[in-house]
Design a protein around this motif. Structure first.
Motif, PDB file in Angstrom:
ATOM      1  N   THR A 407       0.835  -1.205   0.000  1.00  9.20           N
ATOM      2  CA  THR A 407       0.000   0.000   0.000  1.00  9.20           C
ATOM      3  C   THR A 407       0.864   1.247   0.000  1.00  9.20           C
ATOM      4  O   THR A 407       0.585   2.211  -0.718  1.00  9.20           O
ATOM      5  N   ASN A 410       2.308   1.691  -3.384  1.00 12.13           N
ATOM      6  CA  ASN A 410       1.313   2.240  -4.310  1.00 12.13           C
ATOM      7  C   ASN A 410       1.103   3.735  -4.076  1.00 12.13           C
ATOM      8  O   ASN A 410       0.886   4.503  -5.025  1.00 12.13           O
ATOM      9  N   PHE A 411       1.157   4.161  -2.814  1.00 13.83           N
ATOM     10  CA  PHE A 411       0.977   5.584  -2.519  1.00 13.83           C
ATOM     11  C   PHE A 411       2.113   6.410  -3.123  1.00 13.83           C
ATOM     12  O   PHE A 411       1.878   7.451  -3.746  1.00 13.83           O
ATOM     13  N   THR A 414       1.656   6.726  -6.669  1.00 12.60           N
ATOM     14  CA  THR A 414       0.700   7.795  -6.987  1.00 12.60           C
ATOM     15  C   THR A 414       1.415   9.134  -7.074  1.00 12.60           C
ATOM     16  O   THR A 414       1.193   9.907  -8.016  1.00 12.60           O
ATOM     17  N   ARG A 444      -4.410   4.435  -4.455  1.00 18.60           N
ATOM     18  CA  ARG A 444      -3.794   3.102  -4.478  1.00 18.60           C
ATOM     19  C   ARG A 444      -3.696   2.518  -5.870  1.00 18.60           C
ATOM     20  O   ARG A 444      -2.686   1.912  -6.215  1.00 18.60           O
ATOM     21  N   PRO A 459      -2.285  -1.443  -9.788  1.00 17.08           N
ATOM     22  CA  PRO A 459      -1.652  -0.803  -8.632  1.00 17.08           C
ATOM     23  C   PRO A 459      -0.658   0.262  -9.084  1.00 17.08           C
ATOM     24  O   PRO A 459       0.100   0.057 -10.051  1.00 17.08           O
ATOM     25  N   ASN A 460      -0.664   1.379  -8.417  1.00 21.01           N
ATOM     26  CA  ASN A 460       0.195   2.501  -8.830  1.00 21.01           C
ATOM     27  C   ASN A 460       1.673   2.178  -8.706  1.00 21.01           C
ATOM     28  O   ASN A 460       2.498   2.803  -9.383  1.00 21.01           O
TER      29      ASN A 460
END
Length: 613
Positions: A407, A410-411, A414, A444, A459-460
């Protein structure tokens, strides 16, 4: 002279009983108690007396509640009466008047019992300020125990044996017996008062609220009307009363009027606000349902408060506080997102250089914090120890971070997408074998809409590790590339003529980009600084190349390379231009006696070759 003085004191002592007056209420209760203790009393007479006693207590309750402050501040203590009796007792003790001393001793106790009752009533009135009815009930229990303890200390001796002493015409003994009967009557009245306080507990608490709101007199007046009393008897089983219903209806009307006023005040505030005036109308429209729901919840809360005798139940109070926090959080969420949506639309209309995705993700982060704070307040009003919760988050932070490493990845993916400007919402991209139009860049995942209308969530973190092909990062020029194969038996002059004509046709085509095609570069401040470092055409995606040449001798054909770019980068326009170019090429080939080659295989028979030789 001394004999005359003693005679006067003695005479005063004889008539001491006649001078005793507690209060009209206590005196009447003593009278009723005497009658109820009469062995010859019939059942019907006892019922009437009990009914009268209840009416007197109800009337006294109303009088006490209407004069609450005066009763609290001025308690009748009978100090002068007790002081006078004590002086008479000392005189009678010296004179050896035993029954007179006993008579006045009992009378002093009677005064103290009444004073104890007055103290109790004062303390009960003070206890009415308890925050809840349950708390008031607890305080009454404590006060009753305290009152009974005082009564027990006052009446340690048993004076009933003196009731059988013959009078023999003695006024002192007769007065003693009267005082003793009065003592036990007051003891019973003391207990009756405790019982009636418990019986009227809810009503007292309710009347105290009316007293605070300065409406106790009209409420008592309404309660005294026979019709209202009849209605109350029907509603008692439902814990309701005529006054309660009247107040509930009044609150509904007041809250309805308040709602109208609230909208007017809110609208004026937003219109006059320096920062929110341009969003005023939209905010009011979008928050209307939330405000309506909030008003309904307030109405329900007030109705429950009135129904519960103007007291708050801790569990219900917690529940409504949680609802209020949730609604307020949602209200802030709506306001923030309304402003964000209007600004995003403004950016789209003005073609601002600020990325919409950046604002979109920023709003999501703000929404996350809004709901996080809202949840913390909800937990606080629910009674959760936030210190323990936050400490637990600190201790478990490493474990959570390890478990949520994807996570976190992924942030940061972003952030990489937003600040690298690789693609934006609406772009046609291709990554890791997946192709489609970018629908949304989330915190995400990024969602793509494929050309077969499927939705893909990527997913980023993937975008930071994979190659991305963005087909929409171009402003001028979408490539048209083809190889034209003509037959080997074609003449060289015809091929050269065809090449020249095709080149001229492309250079003169209105939809094909050439070196003469002009384009106005969007020179932002950042672009001006980078112009010497990178090609402006490559930075913005500008292609004007046009090539038409003889390319190669393949197995079955002589190939002509055609390499050019349509001015439009849109797929539909590109297909239309490409089709037009192909049709014109076909015409040029026909005019130059050229035919399209196709893969073919020639077979030679060697035996026939030998025979011919």
């Amino acid at each position: 002279m001394r004999i005359v003085f003693l005679f006067l004191l003695f005479t005063l002592s004889l008539f001491a009983k006649d001078q005793v007056k507690y209060s009209p209420f206590i005196d009447k209760q003593i009278e009723i108690t005497y009658k109820l203790n009469d062995a010859n009393l019939s059942e019907e007479e006892a019922t009437k007396l009990l009914h009268l006693q209840t009416e007197l207590y109800e009337k006294k309750l109303n009088d006490v509640m209407m004069n609450k402050n005066e009763i609290i501040n001025h308690v009748e203590e009978y100090k002068s009466e007790i002081f006078s009796l004590k002086r008479i007792i000392r005189i009678n003790q010296r004179a050896g008047n035993t029954y007179a001393v006993l008579r006045d001793t009992v009378q002093i106790k009677n005064y103290k019992i009444v004073r104890n009752i007055n103290y109790f009533i004062r303390d009960v009135l003070i206890a009415l300020d308890a925050p809840t009815l349950e708390e008031f009930d607890k305080r009454i229990d404590q006060l009753v125990q305290k009152k009974q303890q005082r009564l027990k200390e006052l009446i340690k001796e048993d004076y009933k044996e003196y009731l059988s002493v013959p009078d023999n015409g003695s006024k002192v003994i007769h007065a003693l017996k009267e005082n003793i009967r009065e003592l036990y009557a007051l003891k019973q009245i003391n207990n009756d008062i405790s019982s009636y306080v418990y019986k009227f507990e809810g009503r007292m608490y309710r009347l105290n609220k009316f007293s605070k709101y300065k409406i106790i007199k009209p409420v008592i007046y309404l309660n005294s009307i026979d019709a209202v009393q009849s209605i109350d008897r029907l509603l008692n089983d439902y814990h309701l009363s005529f006054v309660k219903i009247l107040i509930i209806l009044f609150l509904i009307v007041i809250i309805y009027i308040f709602r109208k006023l609230f909208y007017i005040v809110l609208h004026r505030y937003l219109i006059n606000s320096k920062y929110l005036n341009e969003y005023a109308e939209e905010i009011i429209v979008r928050t209307k349902k939330t405000i309506e729901l909030l008003i309904i919840v307030i109405n329900i809360d007030m109705i429950i408060y009135v129904y519960n005798d103007f007291s708050s139940v801790e569990l219900v109070n917690k529940m409504f506080n949680m609802i209020y926090v949730a609604l307020f959080t949602y209200f802030v969420y709506i306001v923030v997102n309304t402003i964000a949506v209007l600004n995003l639309n403004k950016l789209v209309r003005e073609s601002s250089s600020v990325k919409a995705e950046l604002i979109n993700v920023g709003i999501k982060i703000i929404n996350f914090f809004i709901f996080t704070i809202g949840v913390l307040f909800v937990l606080y009003f629910a009674g959760v120890d936030l210190t323990a919760v936050l400490s637990g988050l600190g201790i478990g932070g490493f474990a959570v971070a390890f478990a949520a490493k994807d996570t976190i990845s992924n942030f940061f993916g972003t952030l990489s997408i937003l600040f690298s400007n690789v693609f934006s919402q609406g772009d046609w991209i291709e990554i890791d074998g997946k192709e489609g139009v970018v629908v949304e860049i989330g915190l995400r995942v990024t969602t793509l809409r494929t050309f077969d209308n499927a939705l893909i969530a990527i997913p980023n973190g993937t975008f930071a590790a994979k190659d991305i092909k963005n087909w929409d990062k171009r402003k001028l020029g979408r490539r048209i590339k083809m190889k034209l194969g003509v037959k080997y038996d074609s003449k060289r002059e015809d091929i050269n003529n065809a090449i020249v004509q095709i080149r001229e046709m492309l250079q003169n085509h209105p939809e094909i980009a050439t070196k003469d095609t002009k384009y106005e570069h969007a020179m932002s401040h950042r672009s001006k600084r980078m112009v010497k470092l990178v090609s402006q055409d490559d930075l913005e995606g500008i292609k004007r190349t046009l090539l038409v040449f003889l390319d190669e001798f393949s197995d079955s054909s002589i190939n002509i390379l055609i390499y050019c770019f349509s001015k439009s980068v849109k797929w539909e326009d590109w297909l239309r231009v490409k089709q037009d170019v192909m049709e014109k090429i076909m015409v040029i080939l026909e005019q130059n006696n050229l035919e399209f080659a196709f893969p073919s295989l020639s077979i030679y028979d060697e035996t026939k070759c030998d025979q011919n030789s």
